[in-house]
Design a protein around this motif. Structure first.
Motif, mmCIF file in Angstrom:
data_model
loop_
_atom_site.group_PDB
_atom_site.id
_atom_site.type_symbol
_atom_site.label_atom_id
_atom_site.label_comp_id
_atom_site.label_asym_id
_atom_site.label_seq_id
_atom_site.Cartn_x
_atom_site.Cartn_y
_atom_site.Cartn_z
ATOM 1 N N ALA A 195 40.384 34.544 36.240
ATOM 2 C CA ALA A 195 40.739 33.352 37.005
ATOM 3 C C ALA A 195 42.256 33.275 37.082
ATOM 4 C CB ALA A 195 40.166 32.094 36.361
ATOM 5 N N LEU A 196 42.761 32.919 38.246
ATOM 6 C CA LEU A 196 44.198 32.842 38.483
ATOM 7 C C LEU A 196 44.523 31.458 39.032
ATOM 8 C CD1 LEU A 196 46.749 34.692 38.359
ATOM 9 C CD2 LEU A 196 46.378 35.140 40.800
ATOM 10 N N ARG A 197 45.543 30.795 38.424
ATOM 11 C CA ARG A 197 45.934 29.441 38.838
ATOM 12 C C ARG A 197 47.448 29.423 39.064
ATOM 13 N NH1 ARG A 197 43.107 29.629 34.229
ATOM 14 N NH2 ARG A 197 40.890 29.071 34.310
ATOM 15 N N PRO A 198 47.926 30.088 40.110
ATOM 16 C CA PRO A 198 49.376 30.198 40.312
ATOM 17 C C PRO A 198 50.038 28.903 40.758
ATOM 18 C CG PRO A 198 48.197 31.181 42.142
ATOM 19 C CD PRO A 198 47.164 30.808 41.134
ATOM 20 N N PHE A 199 49.266 28.028 41.432
ATOM 21 C CA PHE A 199 49.808 26.776 41.940
ATOM 22 C C PHE A 199 48.812 25.653 41.668
ATOM 23 C CE2 PHE A 199 50.996 30.263 44.837
ATOM 24 C CZ PHE A 199 52.361 30.306 44.581
ATOM 25 N N PRO A 200 49.266 24.419 41.634
ATOM 26 C CA PRO A 200 48.329 23.309 41.427
ATOM 27 C C PRO A 200 47.260 23.213 42.509
ATOM 28 C CG PRO A 200 50.602 22.596 41.057
ATOM 29 C CD PRO A 200 50.674 23.979 41.641
ATOM 30 N N TRP A 201 47.546 23.772 43.680
ATOM 31 C CA TRP A 201 46.616 23.639 44.801
ATOM 32 C C TRP A 201 45.718 24.879 44.987
ATOM 33 C CZ3 TRP A 201 47.510 27.512 48.294
ATOM 34 C CH2 TRP A 201 48.788 28.068 48.290
ATOM 35 N N LEU A 202 45.822 25.853 44.090
ATOM 36 C CA LEU A 202 45.052 27.084 44.270
ATOM 37 C C LEU A 202 44.482 27.570 42.942
ATOM 38 C CD1 LEU A 202 44.097 29.582 45.876
ATOM 39 C CD2 LEU A 202 46.340 30.614 45.432
ATOM 40 N N THR A 203 43.164 27.828 42.943
ATOM 41 C CA THR A 203 42.485 28.517 41.845
ATOM 42 C C THR A 203 41.643 29.633 42.447
ATOM 43 O OG1 THR A 203 42.372 26.538 40.465
ATOM 44 C CG2 THR A 203 40.848 28.313 39.950
ATOM 45 N N ALA A 204 41.833 30.835 41.968
ATOM 46 C CA ALA A 204 41.060 31.987 42.445
ATOM 47 C C ALA A 204 40.290 32.582 41.275
ATOM 48 C CB ALA A 204 41.975 33.030 43.066
ATOM 49 N N GLU A 205 39.047 32.978 41.517
ATOM 50 C CA GLU A 205 38.193 33.532 40.475
ATOM 51 C C GLU A 205 37.560 34.828 40.963
ATOM 52 O OE1 GLU A 205 35.394 30.435 39.750
ATOM 53 O OE2 GLU A 205 36.760 29.286 38.478
ATOM 54 N N ALA A 206 37.340 35.746 40.023
ATOM 55 C CA ALA A 206 36.697 37.022 40.341
ATOM 56 C C ALA A 206 35.748 37.396 39.213
ATOM 57 C CB ALA A 206 37.746 38.120 40.534
ATOM 58 N N ALA A 207 34.639 38.012 39.581
ATOM 59 C CA ALA A 207 33.673 38.499 38.591
ATOM 60 C C ALA A 207 33.139 39.843 39.072
ATOM 61 C CB ALA A 207 32.533 37.510 38.408
ATOM 62 N N TRP A 208 33.088 40.791 38.166
ATOM 63 C CA TRP A 208 32.589 42.135 38.472
ATOM 64 C C TRP A 208 31.553 42.484 37.410
ATOM 65 C CZ3 TRP A 208 35.825 47.222 37.620
ATOM 66 C CH2 TRP A 208 35.058 48.325 38.029
ATOM 67 N N THR A 209 30.317 42.696 37.839
ATOM 68 C CA THR A 209 29.235 43.056 36.930
ATOM 69 C C THR A 209 28.849 44.511 37.157
ATOM 70 O OG1 THR A 209 28.370 40.802 36.935
ATOM 71 C CG2 THR A 209 26.898 42.533 36.166
ATOM 72 N N ALA B 192 23.314 28.782 44.681
ATOM 73 C CA ALA B 192 24.172 28.424 43.557
ATOM 74 C C ALA B 192 24.266 29.542 42.531
ATOM 75 C CB ALA B 192 23.659 27.145 42.905
ATOM 76 N N LEU B 193 23.197 30.322 42.375
ATOM 77 C CA LEU B 193 23.166 31.354 41.335
ATOM 78 C C LEU B 193 23.743 32.693 41.786
ATOM 79 C CD1 LEU B 193 19.609 30.759 39.811
ATOM 80 C CD2 LEU B 193 21.805 29.968 38.921
ATOM 81 N N ALA B 194 23.978 32.852 43.077
ATOM 82 C CA ALA B 194 24.330 34.167 43.615
ATOM 83 C C ALA B 194 25.603 34.741 43.001
ATOM 84 C CB ALA B 194 24.471 34.089 45.132
ATOM 85 N N ALA B 195 26.567 33.892 42.616
ATOM 86 C CA ALA B 195 27.845 34.392 42.103
ATOM 87 C C ALA B 195 27.918 34.398 40.586
ATOM 88 C CB ALA B 195 28.990 33.554 42.669
ATOM 89 N N VAL B 196 26.833 34.099 39.885
ATOM 90 C CA VAL B 196 26.846 34.091 38.419
ATOM 91 C C VAL B 196 26.961 35.529 37.909
ATOM 92 C CG1 VAL B 196 25.505 33.564 36.349
ATOM 93 C CG2 VAL B 196 25.528 31.958 38.261
ATOM 94 N N PRO B 197 27.917 35.819 37.036
ATOM 95 C CA PRO B 197 28.035 37.193 36.506
ATOM 96 C C PRO B 197 26.754 37.627 35.811
ATOM 97 C CG PRO B 197 29.974 35.877 35.952
ATOM 98 C CD PRO B 197 28.973 34.930 36.525
#
Length: 647
Positions: free
Chosen positions: A514-528, A64-69
Motif C-alpha cells: 500500500a502506498l500513501r504518498p499524499f493525503p488524497w491518494l492511497t494505492a494498493e496492490a496484491a499479487w497471489t 467484493a471478494l474478487a480482489a481478496v489476496p
C-alpha cells in the motif's frame, strides 16, 4: 513454481521483514471467536468495510471478494449464476461461509459448497475473510478458510435512522433498497428490503459458432429484520430474520439454452441470548439458528433441444450453539489472556431430485454433528501474542475428527513491524450426496467415506515504512503458505461410487503493498502466486491460476469526491477434461489451459450533502470477453448511476 515462490518470499524477507497494520478497522471475531484487534491475530485476514463496499461499487458478494489476496472467484456467468471460490488453491467446497457466525453452506449441494453468485450486500456491514485452515474453530468445510458476513446494526443514539439507495443503468438494470434502524429505550431494531433486476448478458462465450447471444436476466429480492432487547447492562436477547429469492436465466456450453431458468431461495433465522457474569469476566451465550435453501432449475423444450427437466434441491440446517469467553488473569509477563470454549450441535438434511430418467439422481438423507471447541490466547511482554485452539467433531456415521491450530504474532514497534506464523489442520466431511446419493443403478453413494483432511502452515511479515514526513507512507507485506490435503473424495474408475483416493499439494505466496504518498491518494496492490497440483500425477488442479494481481486506488481530488479504480489480472489456469469446446461446438476430452484475462472497474461518488451521495459504477470498462470458467464469459461493459442516503 516452487523456486519462484521461495525466491520471491526470500527476497521480500531480505528487503523488508513485513507488514504492520497502521489503521485497525475494528476488532476481529471470526479468527479467534474472541474480539481481538486485527494486528494481534496470527492469521491472514481481509476486512471489507461498509465504506469500501459503497465507495468501490460492490453490489454482490462475488464482486467484493474478487480482489481478496489468495482468493479466486470462478463464475459461470453474471449474477445468479453458479459461482465458486478457490481459497489458497483448495477446492470449492473448502470455504465455509457464515452469516453473523452461522454456517450458510447448502447441505443439498452435491459437494456441500456455497454458491457465491447469489447474495447482495445492502444489509451487510462488513465482510471478514480468514485464509487458512479454520476447522479448529468452525469444524467441517473450513479446511481452506472462512468468509463471515456481518449484518448491519442499529445505532445506539438514534430512535429512527432511515437509509436507502436507487440506481439504474446498462442492460435495463435497476437496483434499489430501503431500510431503517434505531434504538428505543431497551429495544433496538433494523428492517430493510432491496432488489436487483437486470436484463443481463449472454453467459455463453460468443466465440462459439452456435451461440444465440441470448441474455440471462435476473430478478433478486431480499429482506432483513432484527429485533434486540437489553433488559440490563451486559445482557442482550435478539432475533434475526433474513430472506432472499433470485429468479434467473441459465446457459449451457457450447450452445445457449434459452428456456433454462433457475429459482434460488434461502430462509435464515436465529435467536440468541448473551450475558456477562462476574463483573464481565465471563461472557456466555446461546444461539438457535435455522437455514433452508430451496432451489429449482427448469429446462423446457426449445429450438435446440426437446428435452424437459426440472431439478429440485432442498437443504436444511438446524444449529444449537453454546459459546463462552473468559478473561484470564495476568500471569507475570503474560497479560490480556482469554479462554474461549463451547459446544455445538447441528443437523443437516438434503432432499434432491435432479436429472432425467434413467439417470435421475435422488438424495433423501440427514446427518447430525456434535462438536466441542477450546482456545486460549495470551500476550507476553507486550510484544508476543500466542494463540492455540482444539476442536473435536463427531459426525453421525463415521469416526470423529480432531483439529488444531497454533499461531503467534511478534511485534517490533520500533520498526513498525509484525511477524506472524501459524499452523493447523482442517477437514471436510463428506456431503449427503456423496454418502447417500443414488442415480438409478449406475451410481450409489458411499456411506463409509472418510473426511478429507489437510495439514498446513503459513508465515509472513508486515511493516510500515515512513517517508516524506508520513509515518505510514508505505506498507509492505508477504505471506508464504503451504498445505497437503489427503483422502480427497473422487469417483472410482467405474464412476459407480465415490472413494477417498486423491491427494493434493498446495503452496503459494501472497504479496501486498500500500502506498500513501499524499493525503488524497492511497494505492494498493496484491499479487497471489499459487501452485496446486495433484500429488500423484503432478498435474495442476483445475481453475487455480498461478498468478492473480489486483491494483486499486482511492483518489479524492476535491472535497466530497471519491474515485476508486480497480484493475484485476487473472493468469492462465488449468481446466479439467471434458471442459474444452471447439468453435464448432464439438467437445474435446483433453485438459487444456484457460487464457488469462484483465478486468478494469471504476467507481466514483460525490457527497452532495452529509446525508445524500450520488454515485457512478462502471464495470469491465474494456469490454473484456474473459472466461474465468471455460466457455462462460463475464458480463460486458456496464454503467450504473444512482444515489444513496443515510439520515
Amino acid at each position: 513454481m516452487r523456486r519462484l515462490l521461495l525466491s520471491t518470499a526470500a527476497m521480500l524477507a531480505a528487503i523488508t521483514p513485513g507488514f504492520a497494520q497502521t489503521a485497525i478497522p475494528d476488532t476481529i471475531v471470526t479468527a479467534t471467536r474472541v474480539p481481538t484487534p486485527l494486528e494481534r491475530v496470527p492469521a491472514a485476514i481481509t476486512v471489507i468495510t461498509r465504506q469500501q463496499i459503497e465507495e468501490r461499487g460492490y453490489a454482490t458478494l462475488a464482486e467484493a471478494l474478487a480482489a481478496v489476496p489468495g482468493l479466486r472467484i470462478a463464475p459461470n456467468g453474471g449474477f445468479g449464476q453458479q459461482t465458486s471460490v478457490f481459497l489458497r488453491g483448495n477446492s470449492s467446497r473448502s470455504t465455509l461461509v457464515l452469516l453473523d457466525g452461522v454456517p450458510l453452506n447448502d447441505p443439498s449441494a452435491p459437494n456441500n459448497e456455497f454458491n457465491f453468485g447469489n447474495d447482495l450486500l445492502f444489509d451487510i456491514e462488513r465482510i471478514e475473510v480468514l485464509r487458512g485452515p479454520a476447522s479448529s474453530l468452525y469444524g467441517a468445510a473450513a479446511l481452506g478458510g472462512v468468509v463471515n458476513l456481518v449484518t448491519r446494526r442499529a445505532p445506539a443514539d438514534r430512535a429512527f435512522a432511515p437509509y436507502g439507495e436507487a440506481a439504474g443503468g446498462s442492460n435495463a438494470t435497476f437496483r434499489g433498497g430501503l431500510g431503517a434502524a434505531g434504538t428505543l429505550g431497551r429495544f433496538d431494531y433494523l428492517a430493510s428490503v432491496n432488489n436487483l433486476s437486470t436484463r443481463g448478458s449472454n453467459a455463453t462465450a460468443e466465440r462459439f459458432v452456435n451461440t444465440l447471444r441470448e441474455r440471462d436476466g435476473v430478478s433478486a429480492s431480499a429482506a432483513t429484520a432484527r429485533l434486540g432487547f437489553t433488559p440490563i447492562e451486559g445482557t442482550r436477547i435478539e432475533g434475526l430474520f433474513r430472506y432472499r429469492q433470485n429468479r434467473f436465466g441459465l446457459d449451457s456450453v457450447p450452445r445457449d439454452d434459452p428456456n433454462y431458468t433457475g429459482d434460488d431461495r434461502r430462509w435464515f433465522g436465529q435467536a440468541r441470548a448473551e450475558t456477562r457474569l462476574f463483573d464481565g469476566a465471563w461472557t456466555t451465550g446461546l444461539r438457535l439458528a435455522y437455514t433452508q435453501d430451496r432451489r429449482a432449475y427448469s429446462n423446457l423444450p426449445d429450438l435446440l433441444s426437446r428435452a424437459t427437466t426440472r431439478d429440485l434441491y432442498r437443504g436444511e440446517r438446524l444449529t444449537l450453539d453454546w459459546g463462552n469467553v473468559v478473561r484470564l488473569p495476568d500471569l507475570g509477563a503474560a497479560r490480556q489472556g482469554a479462554l474461549s470454549f463451547g459446544a455445538n450441535w447441528s443437523q443437516e438434511e438434503a432432499r434432491s431430485l435432479y436429472g432425467s430418467a434413467p439417470f435421475q439422481t435422488r438424495v433423501n438423507a440427514k446427518q447430525d454433528t456434535t462438536a466441542g471447541h477450546l482456545a486460549v490466547q495470551y500476550r507476553l511482554w507486550e510484544r508476543l501474542d500466542l494463540t492455540a485452539g482444539l476442536r473435536h467433531d463427531h459426525v453421525g456415521g463415521f469416526e470423529g475428527e480432531t483439529t488444531w491450530r497454533v499461531g503467534f504474532v511478534y511485534h517490533v514497534p520500533e520498526f513498525h513491524l509484525r511477524l506472524r506464523a501459524a499452523g493447523g489442520s482442517g477437514f471436510n466431511a463428506p456431503s449427503l450426496f456423496q454418502r447417500f446419493g443414488r442415480t438409478g443403478t449406475t451410481f450409489i453413494g458411499n456411506p463409509n467415506l472418510r473426511p478429507e483432511r489437510s495439514l498446513g502452515y503459513e508465515f509472513g511479515a508486515e511493516m510500515d515504512l515512513p517517508a516524506f514526513g508520513r509515518p505510514d507512507f508505505a506498507t509492505l507485506g508477504w505471506t508464504f503458505f503451504q498445505s497437503r490435503v489427503r483422502d480427497l473424495i473422487a469417483f472410482n474408475a467405474q464412476f459407480s461410487t465415490l472413494v477417498n483416493v486423491d491427494r493434493a499439494n498446495i503452496h503459494g505466496a501472497e504479496l501486498v503493498a500500500a502506498l500513501r504518498p499524499f493525503p488524497w491518494l492511497t494505492a494498493e496492490a496484491a499479487w497471489t502466486l499459487t501452485s496446486a497440483v495433484d500429488a500423484r500425477t503432478q498435474r495442476p488442479l483445475p481453475r487455480r491460476p498461478e498468478h492473480v494481481v489486483s491494483l486499486s486506488a482511492r483518489i479524492t481530488p476535491i472535497e466530497r469526491l471519491v474515485i476508486t479504480p480497480q484493475l484485476q489480472f487473472t493468469g492462465r489456469s488449468q481446466e479439467g477434461p471434458f471442459a474444452t469446446y471447439l468453435n464448432s461446438g464439438a467437445s474435446v476430452s483433453a485438459p487444456r489451459r484457460n487464457k488469462s484475462g484483465t478486468i478494469l472497474n471504476l467507481a466514483a461518488s460525490y457527497r452532495i450533502t452529509p446525508e445524500v451521495t450520488a454515485f457512478l459504477e462502471a464495470r469491465n470498462l474494456t469490454d473484456s470477453a474473459f472466461e474465468p470458467v471455460n466457455g462462460f464469459q463475464i458480463p460486458g461493459r456496464t454503467v450504473l448511476a444512482g444515489t444513496r442516503f443515510a439520515f
